[in-house]
Design a protein around this motif. Sequence first.
Motif, PDB file in Angstrom:
ATOM      1  N   ASN A   1      11.709  -2.022  -1.362  1.00  0.00           N
ATOM      2  CA  ASN A   1      12.922  -0.808  -1.650  1.00  0.00           C
ATOM      3  C   ASN A   1      13.820  -1.141  -1.445  1.00  0.00           C
ATOM      4  O   ASN A   1      14.918  -0.928  -2.147  1.00  0.00           O
ATOM      5  N   GLU A   2      14.044  -2.082  -3.186  1.00  0.00           N
ATOM      6  CA  GLU A   2      14.648  -2.856  -4.227  1.00  0.00           C
ATOM      7  C   GLU A   2      15.104  -1.536  -5.278  1.00  0.00           C
ATOM      8  O   GLU A   2      15.190  -2.308  -6.231  1.00  0.00           O
ATOM      9  N   ILE A   3      14.037  -1.434  -5.367  1.00  0.00           N
ATOM     10  CA  ILE A   3      13.950  -0.855  -6.918  1.00  0.00           C
ATOM     11  C   ILE A   3      14.760   0.303  -6.993  1.00  0.00           C
ATOM     12  O   ILE A   3      15.292   1.443  -6.181  1.00  0.00           O
ATOM     13  N   ARG A   4      16.031   1.010  -7.705  1.00  0.00           N
ATOM     14  CA  ARG A   4      16.773   1.106  -8.224  1.00  0.00           C
ATOM     15  C   ARG A   4      16.995   2.612  -8.448  1.00  0.00           C
ATOM     16  O   ARG A   4      17.465   3.909  -9.000  1.00  0.00           O
ATOM     17  N   SER A   5      15.500   2.704  -9.684  1.00  0.00           N
ATOM     18  CA  SER A   5      15.369   3.477 -10.381  1.00  0.00           C
ATOM     19  C   SER A   5      14.187   4.462  -9.879  1.00  0.00           C
ATOM     20  O   SER A   5      14.020   4.346  -8.730  1.00  0.00           O
ATOM     21  N   ALA A   6      14.052   5.789 -10.596  1.00  0.00           N
ATOM     22  CA  ALA A   6      13.868   6.644  -9.697  1.00  0.00           C
ATOM     23  C   ALA A   6      12.318   6.517  -9.650  1.00  0.00           C
ATOM     24  O   ALA A   6      11.516   6.204 -10.790  1.00  0.00           O
ATOM     25  N   VAL A   7      11.532   6.753  -8.335  1.00  0.00           N
ATOM     26  CA  VAL A   7      10.094   7.370  -8.549  1.00  0.00           C
ATOM     27  C   VAL A   7      10.267   8.578  -8.110  1.00  0.00           C
ATOM     28  O   VAL A   7      10.236   8.713  -6.797  1.00  0.00           O
ATOM     29  N   LEU A   8       8.746   9.059  -8.093  1.00  0.00           N
ATOM     30  CA  LEU A   8       7.917  10.080  -7.658  1.00  0.00           C
ATOM     31  C   LEU A   8       6.392   9.394  -7.561  1.00  0.00           C
ATOM     32  O   LEU A   8       5.943   9.193  -8.338  1.00  0.00           O
ATOM     33  N   LEU A   9       6.319  10.140  -6.059  1.00  0.00           N
ATOM     34  CA  LEU A   9       4.761   9.897  -6.214  1.00  0.00           C
ATOM     35  C   LEU A   9       4.157  11.452  -5.760  1.00  0.00           C
ATOM     36  O   LEU A   9       4.692  12.297  -4.779  1.00  0.00           O
ATOM     37  N   ILE A  10       2.698  11.623  -6.164  1.00  0.00           N
ATOM     38  CA  ILE A  10       2.433  12.356  -5.537  1.00  0.00           C
ATOM     39  C   ILE A  10       0.826  12.122  -5.911  1.00  0.00           C
ATOM     40  O   ILE A  10       0.122  12.089  -6.254  1.00  0.00           O
ATOM     41  N   HIS A  11       0.122  13.486  -4.219  1.00  0.00           N
ATOM     42  CA  HIS A  11      -1.177  12.823  -3.708  1.00  0.00           C
ATOM     43  C   HIS A  11      -1.482  14.531  -3.178  1.00  0.00           C
ATOM     44  O   HIS A  11      -0.518  15.614  -2.826  1.00  0.00           O
ATOM     45  N   GLY A  12      -2.675  14.669  -3.861  1.00  0.00           N
ATOM     46  CA  GLY A  12      -3.287  15.590  -2.742  1.00  0.00           C
ATOM     47  C   GLY A  12      -3.147  15.371  -1.089  1.00  0.00           C
ATOM     48  O   GLY A  12      -3.600  14.504  -0.506  1.00  0.00           O
ATOM     49  N   GLU A  13      -3.008  16.255  -0.645  1.00  0.00           N
ATOM     50  CA  GLU A  13      -3.080  16.862   0.982  1.00  0.00           C
ATOM     51  C   GLU A  13      -4.720  16.010   1.425  1.00  0.00           C
ATOM     52  O   GLU A  13      -4.247  15.772   2.486  1.00  0.00           O
ATOM     53  N   LYS A  14      -5.717  16.784   1.079  1.00  0.00           N
ATOM     54  CA  LYS A  14      -6.554  16.145   1.354  1.00  0.00           C
ATOM     55  C   LYS A  14      -7.043  15.440   0.910  1.00  0.00           C
ATOM     56  O   LYS A  14      -9.106  14.625   1.296  1.00  0.00           O
ATOM     57  N   ALA A  15      -6.838  14.522  -0.585  1.00  0.00           N
ATOM     58  CA  ALA A  15      -7.160  13.033  -0.290  1.00  0.00           C
ATOM     59  C   ALA A  15      -7.579  11.532   0.137  1.00  0.00           C
ATOM     60  O   ALA A  15      -6.974  11.938   1.183  1.00  0.00           O
ATOM     61  N   HIS A  16      -8.672  11.271   0.536  1.00  0.00           N
ATOM     62  CA  HIS A  16      -8.779  10.045   1.043  1.00  0.00           C
ATOM     63  C   HIS A  16      -7.666   8.816   0.707  1.00  0.00           C
ATOM     64  O   HIS A  16      -7.593   8.497   2.482  1.00  0.00           O
ATOM     65  N   SER A  17      -7.355   8.862  -0.460  1.00  0.00           N
ATOM     66  CA  SER A  17      -6.357   8.047  -0.221  1.00  0.00           C
ATOM     67  C   SER A  17      -4.881   8.498   0.150  1.00  0.00           C
ATOM     68  O   SER A  17      -4.277   8.035  -0.471  1.00  0.00           O
ATOM     69  N   CYS A  18      -4.787   9.651   0.427  1.00  0.00           N
ATOM     70  CA  CYS A  18      -3.362  10.107   0.632  1.00  0.00           C
ATOM     71  C   CYS A  18      -2.090   9.099   1.537  1.00  0.00           C
ATOM     72  O   CYS A  18      -1.231   9.082   1.572  1.00  0.00           O
ATOM     73  N   TYR A  19      -2.781   8.563   2.306  1.00  0.00           N
ATOM     74  CA  TYR A  19      -2.060   7.358   3.473  1.00  0.00           C
ATOM     75  C   TYR A  19      -1.091   6.294   2.455  1.00  0.00           C
ATOM     76  O   TYR A  19      -0.400   5.474   2.750  1.00  0.00           O
ATOM     77  N   PHE A  20      -1.547   6.812   1.583  1.00  0.00           N
ATOM     78  CA  PHE A  20      -0.925   4.969   0.314  1.00  0.00           C
ATOM     79  C   PHE A  20      -0.081   5.481  -0.305  1.00  0.00           C
ATOM     80  O   PHE A  20       0.875   5.026  -0.273  1.00  0.00           O
ATOM     81  N   SER A  21      -0.053   7.192  -0.305  1.00  0.00           N
ATOM     82  CA  SER A  21       0.889   7.127  -0.572  1.00  0.00           C
ATOM     83  C   SER A  21       2.508   7.733  -0.397  1.00  0.00           C
ATOM     84  O   SER A  21       3.487   6.952  -0.325  1.00  0.00           O
ATOM     85  N   LYS A  22       2.020   7.924   1.352  1.00  0.00           N
ATOM     86  CA  LYS A  22       2.439   8.385   2.595  1.00  0.00           C
ATOM     87  C   LYS A  22       3.785   6.928   3.419  1.00  0.00           C
ATOM     88  O   LYS A  22       4.628   6.832   3.204  1.00  0.00           O
ATOM     89  N   ASP A  23       1.939   5.871   3.178  1.00  0.00           N
ATOM     90  CA  ASP A  23       2.814   4.547   3.604  1.00  0.00           C
ATOM     91  C   ASP A  23       3.573   3.992   2.410  1.00  0.00           C
ATOM     92  O   ASP A  23       4.575   3.452   2.255  1.00  0.00           O
ATOM     93  N   ALA A  24       3.365   4.473   1.213  1.00  0.00           N
ATOM     94  CA  ALA A  24       3.999   3.250  -0.032  1.00  0.00           C
ATOM     95  C   ALA A  24       5.734   3.916  -0.376  1.00  0.00           C
ATOM     96  O   ALA A  24       6.891   3.530  -0.323  1.00  0.00           O
ATOM     97  N   TYR A  25       5.911   5.645   0.319  1.00  0.00           N
ATOM     98  CA  TYR A  25       7.362   6.235   0.167  1.00  0.00           C
ATOM     99  C   TYR A  25       7.694   5.051   1.377  1.00  0.00           C
ATOM    100  O   TYR A  25       9.218   5.516   1.301  1.00  0.00           O
ATOM    101  N   ALA A  26       7.287   5.616   2.793  1.00  0.00           N
ATOM    102  CA  ALA A  26       8.058   4.269   3.874  1.00  0.00           C
ATOM    103  C   ALA A  26       8.433   4.090   3.710  1.00  0.00           C
ATOM    104  O   ALA A  26       9.679   3.931   3.699  1.00  0.00           O
ATOM    105  N   ASP A  27       7.653   2.687   3.155  1.00  0.00           N
ATOM    106  CA  ASP A  27       7.689   1.679   2.790  1.00  0.00           C
ATOM    107  C   ASP A  27       9.460   1.475   1.565  1.00  0.00           C
ATOM    108  O   ASP A  27      10.235   1.105   1.870  1.00  0.00           O
TER     109      ASP A  27
END
Length: 334
Positions: free
Chosen positions: A260-286
Amino acid sequence: MIHKEELKLVKEWDKTFPKSEKVEHSKVTFVNRYGITLAADMYVPKNAEGKLPAIAVSGPFGAVKEQCSGLYAQTMAERGFLTIAFDPSFTGESGGNVRYMASPDINTEDFMAAVDFLSLNDRVDPDRIGILGICGWGGMAINTAALDTRIKATVASTMYDMTRVNAKGYFDSEDSEEARYQMKSAQCAQRLEDLKAGEYKLGGGVVDPLPDDAPFFVKDYYDYYKTDRGYHERSLNSNGGWNVIGCESFVNQPILQYSNEIRSAVLLIHGEKAHSCYFSKDAYADMIKDSKYAGNKELMIIPDAVHTDLYDGGENKVIPFDKLEEFYNKYLNN
């Protein structure tokens, strides 16, 4: 004095994707701060003039640059960027011994060393550098963005947080002191077995043959790594896998501590039905929680896509390359 290891680099085209006639391809090497020489494929748009924006690409965790990181790099080069797809330390054509080890620190450094290389390249504008990490290297890319102020834009595609999954299991199903203690005890015992044997035991890549009752995400990996779609002879996931103790240090080293201290731009992309989608959702929220820099952070969910669809596009070619081009053009041209 900085010395490069002598690497044996394959000269012929041996990728899992066809060679583009729109770009120039060459092999390059560079050294990280631990003295490990990394091998990379460099892709440059043909007939490009002047200093170019650049992107360093790596991943997935256990893959090699001849697989999807190379596909991303070549495609982005077709769209006007100078790109490199590199093998991390201890894997693929890159140097480092013992082989098939991973480290949150060293693998973050690999990305920073790639930025070093691009910053000093005569064809690159050092003020217009981005990175792109796939799967486990998506987490490494975010960790790098939190450390390297030279990076202007970061993409994490179908991201894994490898420290989280090692410490807590999939879906945090083993998140207890007792489970971690048992895992650490087994790793410590394996260290001694390896030393007695004089070699490191491999943990095995993607399971083969595929059991009938395998979970969907295992079938998903099999469909990529063990078939003509994505198999490569140097890929850990396609073959013998990491050492059993290869990821030991991930257990108590969370990599996204200061996202949450990253000043530069970040884009997270994930598949809706990916087993791993929670990683990106949680990382984005944090990443945006209590952050002064949330305005240039974005989460993009691809409808109906599974984890490996963002490796090579899958049947429906879902990798959003137009979005990637738009994102990098916006933030590498500021």
